[in-house]
Design a protein around this motif. Structure first.
Motif, mmCIF file in Angstrom:
data_model
loop_
_atom_site.group_PDB
_atom_site.id
_atom_site.type_symbol
_atom_site.label_atom_id
_atom_site.label_comp_id
_atom_site.label_asym_id
_atom_site.label_seq_id
_atom_site.Cartn_x
_atom_site.Cartn_y
_atom_site.Cartn_z
ATOM 1 N N GLU A 39 0.802 -1.232 0.000
ATOM 2 C CA GLU A 39 0.000 0.000 0.000
ATOM 3 C C GLU A 39 0.833 1.279 0.000
ATOM 4 N N TYR A 40 1.803 1.376 0.875
ATOM 5 C CA TYR A 40 2.504 2.644 1.079
ATOM 6 C C TYR A 40 4.027 2.549 0.917
ATOM 7 N N ALA A 41 4.600 1.429 1.263
ATOM 8 C CA ALA A 41 6.060 1.294 1.237
ATOM 9 C C ALA A 41 6.589 1.325 -0.188
ATOM 10 N N GLN A 42 7.702 1.997 -0.371
ATOM 11 C CA GLN A 42 8.385 2.048 -1.662
ATOM 12 C C GLN A 42 9.627 1.157 -1.673
ATOM 13 N N GLY A 43 10.001 0.643 -0.506
ATOM 14 C CA GLY A 43 11.276 -0.041 -0.383
ATOM 15 C C GLY A 43 11.245 -1.540 -0.562
ATOM 16 N N PHE A 44 10.074 -2.134 -0.756
ATOM 17 C CA PHE A 44 10.031 -3.578 -0.964
ATOM 18 C C PHE A 44 8.861 -3.963 -1.848
ATOM 19 N N ARG A 45 8.995 -5.151 -2.446
ATOM 20 C CA ARG A 45 7.921 -5.771 -3.225
ATOM 21 C C ARG A 45 7.783 -7.218 -2.769
ATOM 22 N N ILE A 46 6.579 -7.741 -2.820
ATOM 23 C CA ILE A 46 6.314 -9.112 -2.364
ATOM 24 C C ILE A 46 5.608 -9.886 -3.462
ATOM 25 N N ALA A 185 15.737 -1.903 5.335
ATOM 26 C CA ALA A 185 15.874 -0.513 4.886
ATOM 27 C C ALA A 185 14.640 0.315 5.198
ATOM 28 N N ASP A 186 13.898 -0.076 6.213
ATOM 29 C CA ASP A 186 12.655 0.629 6.550
ATOM 30 C C ASP A 186 12.900 2.098 6.879
ATOM 31 N N TYR A 187 14.061 2.405 7.473
ATOM 32 C CA TYR A 187 14.323 3.777 7.907
ATOM 33 C C TYR A 187 14.456 4.743 6.726
ATOM 34 N N MET A 188 14.581 4.218 5.517
ATOM 35 C CA MET A 188 14.721 5.069 4.336
ATOM 36 C C MET A 188 13.373 5.471 3.733
ATOM 37 N N GLU A 189 12.281 4.949 4.268
ATOM 38 C CA GLU A 189 10.959 5.342 3.782
ATOM 39 C C GLU A 189 10.660 6.778 4.216
ATOM 40 N N ASN A 190 10.063 7.551 3.321
ATOM 41 C CA ASN A 190 9.740 8.946 3.637
ATOM 42 C C ASN A 190 8.292 9.123 4.086
ATOM 43 N N ASN A 191 7.460 8.147 3.796
ATOM 44 C CA ASN A 191 6.063 8.186 4.214
ATOM 45 C C ASN A 191 5.926 7.419 5.522
ATOM 46 N N PRO A 192 5.362 8.020 6.572
ATOM 47 C CA PRO A 192 5.238 7.330 7.860
ATOM 48 C C PRO A 192 4.548 5.975 7.754
ATOM 49 N N TYR A 250 20.448 20.980 12.794
ATOM 50 C CA TYR A 250 19.967 19.958 11.864
ATOM 51 C C TYR A 250 18.444 19.919 11.892
ATOM 52 N N ILE A 251 17.840 20.095 10.725
ATOM 53 C CA ILE A 251 16.388 20.070 10.624
ATOM 54 C C ILE A 251 15.970 19.065 9.544
ATOM 55 N N PRO A 252 14.736 18.583 9.597
ATOM 56 C CA PRO A 252 14.270 17.642 8.572
ATOM 57 C C PRO A 252 14.126 18.322 7.215
ATOM 58 N N GLY A 253 14.492 17.603 6.163
ATOM 59 C CA GLY A 253 14.287 18.113 4.809
ATOM 60 C C GLY A 253 12.808 18.239 4.491
ATOM 61 N N GLY A 254 12.510 18.986 3.448
ATOM 62 C CA GLY A 254 11.127 19.277 3.104
ATOM 63 C C GLY A 254 10.312 18.086 2.629
ATOM 64 N N LYS A 255 10.988 17.018 2.195
ATOM 65 C CA LYS A 255 10.296 15.804 1.746
ATOM 66 C C LYS A 255 10.610 14.633 2.671
ATOM 67 N N SER A 256 10.950 14.936 3.891
ATOM 68 C CA SER A 256 11.332 13.906 4.855
ATOM 69 C C SER A 256 10.119 13.320 5.570
ATOM 70 N N TYR A 257 10.406 12.290 6.307
ATOM 71 C CA TYR A 257 9.413 11.592 7.141
ATOM 72 C C TYR A 257 8.726 12.567 8.106
ATOM 73 N N ILE A 258 9.521 13.380 8.800
ATOM 74 C CA ILE A 258 8.966 14.305 9.790
ATOM 75 C C ILE A 258 8.180 15.421 9.111
ATOM 76 N N ALA A 259 8.655 15.915 7.986
ATOM 77 C CA ALA A 259 7.918 16.951 7.262
ATOM 78 C C ALA A 259 6.533 16.447 6.856
ATOM 79 N N GLN A 260 6.458 15.176 6.454
ATOM 80 C CA GLN A 260 5.167 14.584 6.101
ATOM 81 C C GLN A 260 4.259 14.493 7.319
#
Length: 377
Positions: A39-46, A185-192, A250-260
């Motif tokens: 649904e949401y993850a970009q880092g894996f396929r099953i 590699a879950d930590y690389m996802e930008n969507n919570p 250090y602040i979150p980037g504009g397309k980061s997890y926290i910004a979302q």
């Protein structure tokens, strides 16, 4: 003679075509697999194959390539005679080495702690059961995750090692042992919710898929419900995060997890026009320029005593120039006592509820904070 030559050429061409039709161009053409929706993850396929499940881990630094492919086969069945290319993992895992306390915390929630035979960075792992087992000598301490103890790993002989991958870093010494390395590699996802969806992968690895899917669906429903509460608010306050450490903020980037998360919580972020998915290293002046009029200021810190306004002013007098400081709208999360880093990756709904209650309190009456509370006077 010409007819004979033509006939011979025809036979050669036909044989060549048949050979081409039987030659596999990829494992997708050779093995019949049913894709499973993500649904949401970009880092894996099953995908589900005949006698195995395939998990493709996308390379976070080159999304056109794969980092690894895993073939999960039930340990209680015979290994299929024909398998596509990939690292075979016999599941469920029973004796794994887990590098990250984030993943240990998730496995605790999935009631799979018995399947952890060893950990790294034990000083940052606060799970009482694991600490007790380590003291009793029934849990291996494999040392620092950046330079693990190979002798201890060999002694444990785990059925798999769960690590968080980093760009251009190879675990060559571990790879030489032949023990499968699972790249989390879950930590690389930008969507919570994208990161939270990795819960499903852990369910597949540890044989608790139904429980994991149920947990993810609960997280998703709660997150979306909270986001919907603030979706149409008229007032979206401006918010800044973190604080100056040394000479850098250090602040979150504009397309980061926290910004979302801030956006989903009904707030505006001064750097929303930035395309960075990681952190930005800024000077104090840079942050002041864009964030001086921010309505709220969120700070994570690690200390034996809670942060105060006086601490911030003594630390750096210009901190008091922010509107959020003047109006006492600063909220802190002391990670010395709160398990923010261990819990929020797979429970972003809790953090979203905290933020929504701070920015729009009338919509969250009675909310009990998980992490962020007003800092002391």
């Amino acid at each position: 003679m010409k007819r004979f030559i033509f006939h011979t050429i025809a036979i050669v061409i036909t044989a060549w075509c048949i050979g081409c039709s039987n030659k596999p161009s990829s494992h997708n053409n050779t093995f019949v697999e049913e894709p499973i929706a993500v649904e949401y993850a970009q880092g894996f396929r099953i995908a589900q194959g005949n006698g195995y499940s395939r998990i493709d881990i996308v390379n976070p630094w080159d999304t056109t390539a794969l980092l690894r492919t895993y073939l999960l086969v039930d340990a209680n069945t015979e290994l299929p005679e024909h398998l596509p290319q990939g690292v075979v993992i016999r599941t469920p895992l029973r004796n794994s080495l887990v590098f990250s306390s984030v993943h240990s915390s998730l496995l605790a929630e999935l009631q799979c702690l018995d399947a952890i035979g060893g950990i790294c960075d034990s000083e940052y792992n606060y799970i009482e059961e694991l600490q007790a087992r380590m003291q009793a000598g029934t849990l291996i301490d494999a040392g620092n995750s950046t330079s693990p103890d190979i002798e201890q790993i060999i002694e444990l002989n785990p059925d798999a090692i769960l690590i968080s991958p980093f760009e251009n870093i190879r675990h060559e010494r571990i790879e030489k042992t032949g023990i499968p390395i699972i790249e989390c590699a879950d930590y690389m996802e930008n969507n919570p919710l994208g990161r939270a969806e990795w819960i499903r992968i852990f369910g597949m690895l540890y044989g608790c898929q139904e429980q994991a899917d149920s947990l993810f669906n609960s997280v998703k429903d709660s997150y979306l419900s909270t986001a919907q509460k603030v979706a149409n608010v008229d007032n979206r306050p401006l918010v800044i995060t973190e604080r100056r450490i040394g000479q850098v903020w250090y602040i979150p980037g504009g397309k980061s997890y926290i910004a979302q998360l801030l956006s989903d919580a009904g707030a505006e972020y001064p750097w929303s026009d930035n395309n960075n998915t990681g952190s930005l290293a800024l000077s104090f002046e840079n942050v002041l320029e864009r964030g001086q009029e921010a309505d709220f200021w969120l700070i994570k810190y690690h200390a034996t005593q809670n942060l105060t306004y006086n601490d911030l002013k003594q630390e750096y007098t210009p901190n008091s120039r922010f509107k959020a400081f003047e109006q006492h709208h600063i909220y802190g999360c002391n990670t010395q006592y709160l398990r923010y880093y261990e819990e929020t990756p797979f429970h972003p709904e809790r953090l979203l509820q905290d933020l929504g209650a701070i920015f729009h309190p009338t919509l969250f009456e009675g909310h009990k904070p998980y992490y962020y509370t007003p800092i002391d006077e």
